[in-house]
Design a protein around this motif. Structure first.
Motif, PDB file in Angstrom:
ATOM      1  N   GLU A  72      12.324  -1.492   4.035  1.00  0.00           N
ATOM      2  CA  GLU A  72      11.208  -0.405   3.823  1.00  0.00           C
ATOM      3  C   GLU A  72      10.245  -0.820   3.592  1.00  0.00           C
ATOM      4  N   ALA A  73       8.807  -0.276   3.920  1.00  0.00           N
ATOM      5  CA  ALA A  73       7.578  -0.965   3.550  1.00  0.00           C
ATOM      6  C   ALA A  73       7.144  -1.057   2.010  1.00  0.00           C
ATOM      7  N   ASP A  74       7.758  -0.149   1.107  1.00  0.00           N
ATOM      8  CA  ASP A  74       7.428  -0.227  -0.355  1.00  0.00           C
ATOM      9  C   ASP A  74       7.985  -1.335  -0.881  1.00  0.00           C
ATOM     10  N   VAL A  75       8.927  -2.053  -0.200  1.00  0.00           N
ATOM     11  CA  VAL A  75       9.224  -3.455  -1.093  1.00  0.00           C
ATOM     12  C   VAL A  75       8.685  -4.512  -0.694  1.00  0.00           C
ATOM     13  N   GLY A  78       2.660  -4.284   0.163  1.00  0.00           N
ATOM     14  CA  GLY A  78       1.407  -4.443   0.949  1.00  0.00           C
ATOM     15  C   GLY A  78       1.662  -4.884   2.495  1.00  0.00           C
ATOM     16  N   HIS A  79       2.841  -5.631   2.561  1.00  0.00           N
ATOM     17  CA  HIS A  79       3.192  -6.274   4.112  1.00  0.00           C
ATOM     18  C   HIS A  79       3.783  -5.088   4.711  1.00  0.00           C
ATOM     19  N   PRO A  80       3.419  -5.027   6.175  1.00  0.00           N
ATOM     20  CA  PRO A  80       4.155  -4.198   6.867  1.00  0.00           C
ATOM     21  C   PRO A  80       5.779  -4.744   7.212  1.00  0.00           C
ATOM     22  N   PRO A  81       6.748  -4.201   7.404  1.00  0.00           N
ATOM     23  CA  PRO A  81       8.001  -4.534   7.823  1.00  0.00           C
ATOM     24  C   PRO A  81       8.060  -5.063   9.109  1.00  0.00           C
ATOM     25  N   LEU A  82       7.000  -4.567  10.085  1.00  0.00           N
ATOM     26  CA  LEU A  82       7.220  -5.025  11.396  1.00  0.00           C
ATOM     27  C   LEU A  82       5.848  -5.087  11.926  1.00  0.00           C
ATOM     28  N   VAL A  83       5.578  -6.114  12.665  1.00  0.00           N
ATOM     29  CA  VAL A  83       4.374  -6.542  13.106  1.00  0.00           C
ATOM     30  C   VAL A  83       4.445  -7.111  14.376  1.00  0.00           C
ATOM     31  N   ILE A  84       3.761  -6.735  15.566  1.00  0.00           N
ATOM     32  CA  ILE A  84       4.072  -7.113  17.064  1.00  0.00           C
ATOM     33  C   ILE A  84       2.657  -7.619  17.734  1.00  0.00           C
ATOM     34  N   ASP A  85       2.669  -8.803  17.799  1.00  0.00           N
ATOM     35  CA  ASP A  85       1.434  -9.353  18.562  1.00  0.00           C
ATOM     36  C   ASP A  85       1.502  -9.933  19.846  1.00  0.00           C
ATOM     37  N   GLY A  86       1.334  -9.107  21.001  1.00  0.00           N
ATOM     38  CA  GLY A  86       1.783  -9.412  22.201  1.00  0.00           C
ATOM     39  C   GLY A  86       3.276  -9.943  22.480  1.00  0.00           C
ATOM     40  N   PRO A  87       3.650 -10.828  22.936  1.00  0.00           N
ATOM     41  CA  PRO A  87       5.138 -11.096  23.207  1.00  0.00           C
ATOM     42  C   PRO A  87       5.524 -12.001  21.871  1.00  0.00           C
ATOM     43  N   ARG A  88       5.358 -11.302  20.585  1.00  0.00           N
ATOM     44  CA  ARG A  88       5.836 -11.888  19.540  1.00  0.00           C
ATOM     45  C   ARG A  88       6.159 -10.750  18.378  1.00  0.00           C
ATOM     46  N   MET A  89       7.032 -10.486  17.825  1.00  0.00           N
ATOM     47  CA  MET A  89       7.597  -9.843  17.107  1.00  0.00           C
ATOM     48  C   MET A  89       8.193 -10.382  15.609  1.00  0.00           C
ATOM     49  N   ARG A 125      14.629 -13.589  -3.110  1.00  0.00           N
ATOM     50  CA  ARG A 125      14.281 -12.591  -3.830  1.00  0.00           C
ATOM     51  C   ARG A 125      13.044 -12.434  -4.375  1.00  0.00           C
ATOM     52  N   ASP A 126      12.149 -13.397  -4.114  1.00  0.00           N
ATOM     53  CA  ASP A 126      10.600 -13.675  -4.825  1.00  0.00           C
ATOM     54  C   ASP A 126       9.781 -13.408  -3.639  1.00  0.00           C
ATOM     55  N   LEU A 127       9.091 -12.173  -3.572  1.00  0.00           N
ATOM     56  CA  LEU A 127       8.140 -11.841  -2.486  1.00  0.00           C
ATOM     57  C   LEU A 127       7.227 -13.063  -2.169  1.00  0.00           C
ATOM     58  N   SER A 128       6.727 -13.552  -3.433  1.00  0.00           N
ATOM     59  CA  SER A 128       5.618 -14.741  -3.317  1.00  0.00           C
ATOM     60  C   SER A 128       6.101 -15.736  -2.435  1.00  0.00           C
ATOM     61  N   GLN A 129       7.411 -16.005  -2.325  1.00  0.00           N
ATOM     62  CA  GLN A 129       7.899 -17.191  -1.411  1.00  0.00           C
ATOM     63  C   GLN A 129       7.787 -16.725   0.040  1.00  0.00           C
ATOM     64  N   LEU A 130       7.611 -15.542   0.280  1.00  0.00           N
ATOM     65  CA  LEU A 130       7.331 -15.077   1.813  1.00  0.00           C
ATOM     66  C   LEU A 130       6.052 -15.216   2.235  1.00  0.00           C
ATOM     67  N   ASP A 131       5.058 -15.421   1.331  1.00  0.00           N
ATOM     68  CA  ASP A 131       3.559 -15.395   1.839  1.00  0.00           C
ATOM     69  C   ASP A 131       3.301 -16.564   2.819  1.00  0.00           C
ATOM     70  N   PRO A 132       3.806 -17.750   2.563  1.00  0.00           N
ATOM     71  CA  PRO A 132       3.523 -18.780   3.590  1.00  0.00           C
ATOM     72  C   PRO A 132       4.192 -18.655   4.896  1.00  0.00           C
ATOM     73  N   TRP A 133       5.180 -17.658   4.863  1.00  0.00           N
ATOM     74  CA  TRP A 133       5.822 -17.585   6.223  1.00  0.00           C
ATOM     75  C   TRP A 133       5.138 -16.244   6.978  1.00  0.00           C
ATOM     76  N   TRP A 134       4.398 -15.586   6.317  1.00  0.00           N
ATOM     77  CA  TRP A 134       3.519 -14.601   6.854  1.00  0.00           C
ATOM     78  C   TRP A 134       2.330 -15.240   7.841  1.00  0.00           C
ATOM     79  N   GLN A 135       1.991 -16.573   7.213  1.00  0.00           N
ATOM     80  CA  GLN A 135       0.780 -17.344   7.838  1.00  0.00           C
ATOM     81  C   GLN A 135       1.561 -18.092   8.971  1.00  0.00           C
ATOM     82  N   ILE A 136       2.827 -18.402   8.946  1.00  0.00           N
ATOM     83  CA  ILE A 136       3.523 -19.454   9.979  1.00  0.00           C
ATOM     84  C   ILE A 136       3.746 -18.422  11.116  1.00  0.00           C
TER      85      ILE A 136
END
Length: 221
Positions: A72-75, A78-89, A125-136
């Motif tokens: 769910e988005a509330d966990v 601030g990041h959305p649980p789903l993002v689509i950018d052209g042929p990438r999800m 279980r640490d959301l901060s560890q996902l931040d670099p992957w949002w950029q990757i």
């Protein structure tokens, strides 16, 4: 006289008979080669189609698992649980190994240069560890698991329980919203935080005239 004739016949084949025999053997050899070539080509085509079907079955099964475990988005802070950018999800899913607490993981499906691939971040279980992957996630290079080759196109559409039906991601981001729709009780959130309930995947392979379509539900329904 009769003995001379029998002696001549028993001496061997005539030149004409040899030429006829050679022609018949050559014709049979050509027919046999064509039949063998046809069988070989058919077997290669069937093996290719079987390998392709097996790869698609594995890819779609994994896609379904990923979509079924979207968080769910509330966990996501601030990041959305789903993002689509052209042929990438890219989606955020919940994973839980045996005898281990639940964790979060980012998964990116992408089509790049005809190759469909899947990449995932380490569970955490640490959301901060996902931040670099949002950029990757938006990068074009392929470093994940290669799932299917010779894919011409990948089209993705989304669906929410808001009465608007299936739509492209771009249309969902740019569509005008009335005041009454800002707090649609069916959507359960504001228009900028729509809870997506389904994803439609359309894969067009190089040797197929029409795309293969598959619908995956998002999260526990």
């Amino acid at each position: 006289m009769l003995s001379d004739t029998l002696s001549a016949r028993s001496g061997g084949f005539t030149l004409i008979e040899l030429l006829v025999a050679i022609s018949v053997l050559g014709f049979i050899a050509v027919l046999g080669w064509r039949g063998l070539d046809s069988i070989t080509r058919t077997r290669e085509r069937l093996n290719h189609e079987l390998a392709q079907a097996r790869g698609l079955q594995i890819a779609f099964a994994q896609w379904q698992t990923d979509c079924a475990n979207v968080v769910e988005a509330d966990v996501l802070d601030g990041h959305p649980p789903l993002v689509i950018d052209g042929p990438r999800m890219t989606l955020a899913r919940r994973v839980q190994a045996e005898s281990q607490p639940g964790a979060l993981q980012l998964v990116t499906w992408r089509l790049h240069n005809g190759l469909l691939s899947r990449e995932e971040s380490p569970p955490t279980r640490d959301l901060s560890q996902l931040d670099p992957w949002w950029q990757i996630a938006p990068r074009d290079s392929v470093s994940g698991i290669r799932l299917q080759q010779d894919v011409r196109s990948l089209e993705l559409r989304v669906w929410a329980n808001d009465g608007r039906g299936w739509r492209s991601w771009e249309a969902s981001q740019n569509a005008p919203t009335s005041r009454a729709a800002l707090m649609n009780p069916q959507a359960g959130t504001t228009s900028t935080q729509i809870i997506w309930r389904g994803v439609e995947v359309s894969l067009l392979l190089a040797d197929r005239p029409a795309p293969l379509q598959k619908i995956f539900m998002l999260g526990a329904m």
